[in-house]
Design an enzyme around this catalytic site. Structure first.
Site, short mmCIF file in Angstrom:
data_model
loop_
_atom_site.label_atom_id
_atom_site.label_comp_id
_atom_site.label_asym_id
_atom_site.label_seq_id
_atom_site.Cartn_x
_atom_site.Cartn_y
_atom_site.Cartn_z
N VAL A 1 8.19 -3.51 8.03
CA VAL A 1 7.11 -2.80 8.74
C VAL A 1 5.83 -2.79 7.90
CG1 VAL A 1 6.38 -0.49 9.49
CG2 VAL A 1 8.63 -1.34 10.15
N TYR A 2 4.71 -3.01 8.58
CA TYR A 2 3.40 -2.81 7.97
C TYR A 2 2.66 -1.69 8.72
CZ TYR A 2 3.74 -7.03 5.09
OH TYR A 2 4.11 -7.95 4.16
N GLU A 3 1.55 -1.28 8.13
CA GLU A 3 0.74 -0.16 8.64
C GLU A 3 0.67 -0.05 10.16
OE1 GLU A 3 -1.18 2.39 7.08
OE2 GLU A 3 -1.52 3.00 9.15
N GLY B 1 -7.23 20.14 19.57
CA GLY B 1 -6.86 21.56 19.52
C GLY B 1 -7.35 22.31 20.75
N GLY B 2 -7.37 23.63 20.64
CA GLY B 2 -7.73 24.47 21.79
C GLY B 2 -9.23 24.63 21.98
N GLN B 3 -10.03 24.07 21.09
CA GLN B 3 -11.49 24.20 21.20
C GLN B 3 -12.04 22.82 21.57
OE1 GLN B 3 -12.61 27.22 20.71
NE2 GLN B 3 -11.08 28.18 19.39
N ASN C 1 9.52 0.41 -2.27
CA ASN C 1 9.30 0.21 -0.83
C ASN C 1 9.57 -1.26 -0.48
OD1 ASN C 1 6.74 -0.44 -2.15
ND2 ASN C 1 5.87 -0.64 -0.11
N PHE C 2 10.69 -1.75 -1.00
CA PHE C 2 11.14 -3.10 -0.64
C PHE C 2 11.56 -3.14 0.82
CE2 PHE C 2 12.62 -3.39 -5.24
CZ PHE C 2 11.63 -4.27 -5.61
N LYS D 1 16.17 -10.28 -11.14
CA LYS D 1 17.32 -11.05 -10.66
C LYS D 1 17.87 -11.93 -11.79
CE LYS D 1 16.22 -11.02 -5.78
NZ LYS D 1 15.58 -11.74 -4.69
N ASP E 1 0.82 3.84 5.95
CA ASP E 1 1.02 3.50 4.54
C ASP E 1 0.69 4.68 3.63
OD1 ASP E 1 1.95 0.94 4.80
OD2 ASP E 1 -0.01 0.00 4.69
N ARG F 1 20.60 -5.99 -2.74
CA ARG F 1 20.75 -7.43 -3.01
C ARG F 1 20.44 -7.73 -4.48
NH1 ARG F 1 18.53 -7.69 2.19
NH2 ARG F 1 16.40 -7.99 1.46
N LEU G 1 8.86 -8.38 -15.07
CA LEU G 1 10.31 -8.40 -15.26
C LEU G 1 10.97 -9.04 -14.05
CD1 LEU G 1 12.61 -7.30 -17.14
CD2 LEU G 1 12.69 -5.29 -15.67
N GLN H 1 0.78 -1.24 0.00
CA GLN H 1 0.00 0.00 0.00
C GLN H 1 0.82 1.30 0.00
OE1 GLN H 1 -3.41 2.37 2.59
NE2 GLN H 1 -2.94 0.30 3.20
N1 COA Z 1 12.08 -9.53 -9.80
C1 COA Z 1 12.83 -10.29 -8.95
N2 COA Z 1 12.76 -10.20 -7.61
C2 COA Z 1 11.90 -9.29 -7.10
C3 COA Z 1 11.11 -8.46 -7.92
C4 COA Z 1 11.23 -8.61 -9.33
N3 COA Z 1 10.50 -7.89 -10.18
N4 COA Z 1 10.34 -7.68 -7.12
C5 COA Z 1 10.66 -8.01 -5.86
N5 COA Z 1 11.60 -8.98 -5.84
C6 COA Z 1 12.22 -9.59 -4.68
C7 COA Z 1 13.01 -8.61 -3.85
O1 COA Z 1 14.25 -8.33 -4.46
C8 COA Z 1 13.14 -9.37 -2.55
O2 COA Z 1 14.17 -10.30 -2.63
P1 COA Z 1 15.26 -10.53 -1.46
O3 COA Z 1 14.48 -10.76 -0.21
O4 COA Z 1 16.03 -11.71 -1.93
O5 COA Z 1 16.08 -9.30 -1.35
C9 COA Z 1 11.82 -10.16 -2.49
O6 COA Z 1 11.25 -10.04 -3.78
C10 COA Z 1 10.83 -9.70 -1.46
O7 COA Z 1 10.65 -8.32 -1.47
P2 COA Z 1 10.32 -7.56 -0.13
O8 COA Z 1 10.07 -6.13 -0.34
O9 COA Z 1 11.41 -7.85 0.82
O10 COA Z 1 8.91 -8.21 0.29
P3 COA Z 1 8.53 -8.94 1.64
O11 COA Z 1 7.26 -9.65 1.35
O12 COA Z 1 9.65 -9.74 2.21
O13 COA Z 1 8.25 -7.74 2.65
C11 COA Z 1 7.28 -5.66 3.35
C12 COA Z 1 7.12 -6.92 2.47
C13 COA Z 1 6.14 -4.71 3.01
C14 COA Z 1 7.21 -6.05 4.83
C15 COA Z 1 8.65 -4.99 3.04
O14 COA Z 1 8.71 -4.76 1.66
C16 COA Z 1 8.89 -3.68 3.78
O15 COA Z 1 9.17 -3.65 4.98
N6 COA Z 1 8.86 -2.58 3.02
C17 COA Z 1 9.20 -1.27 3.55
C18 COA Z 1 8.12 -0.72 4.40
C19 COA Z 1 6.78 -0.67 3.71
O16 COA Z 1 6.60 -0.06 2.68
N7 COA Z 1 5.81 -1.29 4.36
C20 COA Z 1 4.41 -1.07 4.04
C21 COA Z 1 3.87 -1.97 3.10
S1 COA Z 1 2.21 -1.46 2.85
#
Ligand code: COA
Length: 421
Positions: free
Chosen positions: A137-139, A247-249, A96-97, A75, A168, A104, A72, A17
């Site tokens: 982190v999530y919401e 607020g103040g009201q 926002n990975f 990797k 988010d 990586r 795409l 999100q």
């Molecule tokens: N091709 C190949 N690999 C891809 C890709 C693509 N097009 N898109 C994503 N990936 C890979 C990433 O490189 C990553 O690989 P790695 O773990 O080997 O480095 C993997 O997919 C997972 O991505 P990631 O973002 O780590 O997802 P997750 O499911 O592990 O975590 C979150 C999800 C939301 C917890 C995490 O992304 C996060 O903390 N984000 C930052 C805070 C944030 O925005 N949180 C709110 C979300 S609403």
């Protein structure tokens, strides 16, 4: 008519999100947003909280309007080559990975700058630099770590998270503001830069008044909090303030006619000092207008329970909309508690495009929230979200200038998934 961000290309690596809300806003202002998704998988939200089997969820469709999707595998060796071309062709990379994922993948900030020194790299993470920088982190985690939860809820009860997605969508907004600012600076310097927004910081920014109260506590009790009038001592930290106004009201949520059966038959009522006399008149307490025990804001603070009790006696005799109409005539700040059913049916929100009906080839018509920010010279048309990989060929050919032969080879390599029928 042209659009404010026309000509800006966004390489959109966002998911879930926070990031998607940011790039959706940029798309609404006219940027070309190219969403990069893992072949055959895509943004995880496509398949989360599904209401129709095998169709992109509302979670996904409502956060990814006006974007194009390319599948795409970044990797994969060939995928990396395509990604380099995308970085060369775009103005902003938004991601926002989880922390470290881009490194990586082999695309550190240094590497990105080498490929395109004008590139703006915009990132959302849960935390900024410090002890928690590596955490996912999530919401709701952001709401808790950013101070919102400790100050939300009723006094003496557990901390509460709020329905507004301040971690988010709030951080997505902060990031969008940072990106546009960096684009403005780039127009002068010719250089890209890194834009970072941490969800904890975003929530904390939105909770600014609570840090204000934390410091005011040192000077004595917070007199506008209900607990002051109830003689409940304050602790060391900003407390939960129930529905007290920040607020103040002073303000509260009060029952309206029908509250016994309708969970949303309530109104928010603010006893703004400027209209105190009007309030006394409409609730039938004209004697409070000139009584020194009630006539000044300070004199009222210890008596908020009594005062709001008297106002509620009046609001309970009217529907929330009648209360709204009467109070508006007297310039009293007021707002009904609106349910999502009522919001979805509200004609004025449809008329301004804040609530829009969108048609999707697989799910049919659905409602979404449109762009809440209106620019008089940059009209917004909300276009349905892309299907997974819907624009892969189009982007490879029109944006990246690959020949048909080269596209065949890229397909054959497996870096962009299966061709769509
Ligand atoms: N091709 C190949 N690999 C891809 C890709 C693509 N097009 N898109 C994503 N990936 C890979 C990433 O490189 C990553 O690989 P790695 O773990 O080997 O480095 C993997 O997919 C997972 O991505 P990631 O973002 O780590 O997802 P997750 O499911 O592990 O975590 C979150 C999800 C939301 C917890 C995490 O992304 C996060 O903390 N984000 C930052 C805070 C944030 O925005 N949180 C709110 C979300 S609403």
């Amino acid at each position: 008519m042209s659009k404010a961000l026309e000509g800006i290309k966004i390489l959109d690596f966002t998911h879930v999100q926070s990031g998607p809300t940011c790039t959706q806003l940029l798309a609404w202002f006219g940027a070309d947003v190219i969403k990069v998704e893992r072949p055959g998988v895509g943004d995880a939200t496509r398949g989360q909280l599904c209401d129709i089997p095998d169709v992109d969820s509302l979670y996904f469709t409502m956060l990814n309007h006006n974007k194009r999707s390319i599948e795409l595998n970044t990797k994969h060796e060939t995928g990396k080559e395509v990604l380099v071309r995308l970085i060369e062709s775009c103005d902003v990379l938004v991601e926002n990975f989880a922390p470290g994922a881009l490194d990586r993948m082999g695309f550190s900030w240094e590497k990105i700058q080498e490929i395109n020194s004008q590139m703006i790299l915009a990132s959302i993470k849960g935390f900024g630099p410090g002890p928690y920088e590596d955490c996912k982190v999530y919401e709701n985690i952001a709401q808790c770590a950013g101070g919102a939860a400790s100050t939300t809820g009723m006094l003496g009860d557990i901390p509460l998270v709020t329905g507004a997605q301040i971690g988010d969508s709030g951080t997505g907004l902060h990031l969008a503001f940072g990106i546009v600012t960096a684009l403005y600076q780039r127009a002068q310097t010719g250089k890209g830069q890194k834009v970072s927004a941490a969800m904890q910081d975003g929530v904390l920014n939105l909770c600014r008044v609570k840090l204000r109260d934390q410091q005011r506590l040192e000077a004595g009790p917070l007199e506008e909090y209900s607990q002051f009038g109830e003689n409940i001592p304050f602790g060391e930290a900003t407390p939960r303030s129930g529905n007290d106004s920040g607020g103040g009201q002073p303000g509260r949520i009060l029952k309206c006619l029908g509250w016994e059966k309708d969970p949303d038959a309530y109104t928010y009522f603010i006893t703004q000092a400027a209209v105190w006399k009007n309030i006394c008149d409409i609730i039938g307490r004209p004697e409070w207008k000139d009584d020194q025990n009630y006539s000044t804001p300070k004199s009222r603070l210890p008596k908020l329970n009594e005062i709001f009790g008297a106002i509620e006696k009046w609001t309970m005799s009217k529907t929330k909309f009648e209360v709204m109409d009467i109070c508006n005539e007297y310039e009293i700040p007021i707002g009904p508690i609106l349910s999502f059913k009522e919001l979805a049916e509200e004609n004025s929100l449809r008329a301004t495009g804040t609530i829009v009906e969108v048609d999707h080839p697989e799910r049919g018509k659905y409602l979404s929230v449109g762009n809440p920010v209106k620019l008089s010279d940059s009209p917004v048309e909300v276009i349905r979200s892309p299907l997974l990989g819907e624009h892969t060929n189009e982007i490879l050919s029109n944006v990246l200038s690959y020949s048909d032969e080269e596209i065949k080879d890229i397909r054959a390599s497996g870096a962009v998934g299966e061709e769509k029928k």
